[in-house]
Design a protein around this motif. Structure first.
Motif, PDB file in Angstrom:
ATOM      1  N   THR A  20      -3.314  11.900   5.166  1.00  0.00           N
ATOM      2  CA  THR A  20      -3.796  11.063   6.251  1.00  0.00           C
ATOM      3  C   THR A  20      -3.005  11.315   7.521  1.00  0.00           C
ATOM      4  O   THR A  20      -3.572  11.429   8.608  1.00  0.00           O
ATOM      5  CB  THR A  20      -3.727   9.578   5.856  1.00  0.00           C
ATOM      6  OG1 THR A  20      -4.511   9.380   4.681  1.00  0.00           O
ATOM      7  CG2 THR A  20      -4.251   8.684   6.951  1.00  0.00           C
ATOM      8  N   GLN A  77      -8.083   7.385   5.542  1.00  0.00           N
ATOM      9  CA  GLN A  77      -9.135   8.391   5.658  1.00  0.00           C
ATOM     10  C   GLN A  77     -10.402   7.763   6.240  1.00  0.00           C
ATOM     11  O   GLN A  77     -11.088   8.387   7.039  1.00  0.00           O
ATOM     12  CB  GLN A  77      -9.425   9.008   4.288  1.00  0.00           C
ATOM     13  CG  GLN A  77      -8.304   9.846   3.740  1.00  0.00           C
ATOM     14  CD  GLN A  77      -8.115  11.126   4.522  1.00  0.00           C
ATOM     15  OE1 GLN A  77      -9.067  11.737   4.969  1.00  0.00           O
ATOM     16  NE2 GLN A  77      -6.877  11.536   4.676  1.00  0.00           N
ATOM     17  N   CYS A  86      -3.050   3.662   4.815  1.00  0.00           N
ATOM     18  CA  CYS A  86      -3.090   4.397   3.552  1.00  0.00           C
ATOM     19  C   CYS A  86      -1.964   3.940   2.625  1.00  0.00           C
ATOM     20  O   CYS A  86      -2.106   3.992   1.410  1.00  0.00           O
ATOM     21  CB  CYS A  86      -2.991   5.891   3.822  1.00  0.00           C
ATOM     22  SG  CYS A  86      -3.400   6.880   2.401  1.00  0.00           S
TER      23      CYS A  86
END
Length: 171
Positions: free
Chosen positions: A134, A71, A63
């Motif tokens: 996340t 995700q 991320c």
């Protein structure tokens, strides 16, 4: 002029989020007390979801490279694609990539001129929001995986009828 439209939506979002969180917490407590089964595999319209355990820093690191990839790694496809599209729009509209390129060339005044500060201000909030969400999603998914494994082992390997393998070789 837009504040009168913004405030009711913001107030509703806060109140509804609180109400939803309280309801979900109550459902979670009931599910834990009753040892509700955890669904390990789901095949739906959005995609295939499987429950697996990952170190939280791995999707968080993805991320940090591009918001939304973590995700996708956690099988949260809708939020992952939304974050990737949103990140692409923000990066494009802020014109940060040409500004970085010009900075590498040493053209700092041109880089500052090409950068759109109103869009550029969104980059840190989206970047850190995505990293935090996340990481916490990975931690919670790992807890759910552990709960499912504990239920599975208790159901399949804890009964009196389960024959333990005996050591047939004599020493």
């Amino acid at each position: 002029r837009w504040a009168l439209l913004y405030f009711p939506g913001f107030a509703f979002a806060i109140i509804d989020s609180y109400r939803s969180a309280v309801d979900l917490n109550r459902q979670f407590i009931l599910a834990v007390r009753e040892a509700a089964p955890v669904q390990v595999f789901s095949l739906g319209v959005i995609g295939v979801n499987t429950l697996d355990k990952v170190p939280p820093f791995v999707p968080c690191a993805w991320c940090m490279l591009t918001p939304g990839l973590g995700q996708l790694m956690l099988h949260r496809f809708v939020s992952g694609f939304f974050l990737i599209v949103m990140w692409g729009c923000i990066v494009y509209m802020s014109r940060v990539l040409p500004a970085i390129y010009m900075s590498f060339l040493g053209l700092f005044d041109e880089a500052r001129a090409v950068l759109n500060p109103q869009w550029f201000m969104n980059i840190p909030s989206v970047f850190f929001f995505c990293s935090y969400v996340t990481y916490t999603d990975a931690v919670e998914q790992n807890k759910l995986f552990d709960m499912e494994q504990a239920q599975f082992l208790a159901e399949n390997y804890r009964g009196e009828a389960f024959p333990f393998p005996q050591n047939t070789q004599e020493e």
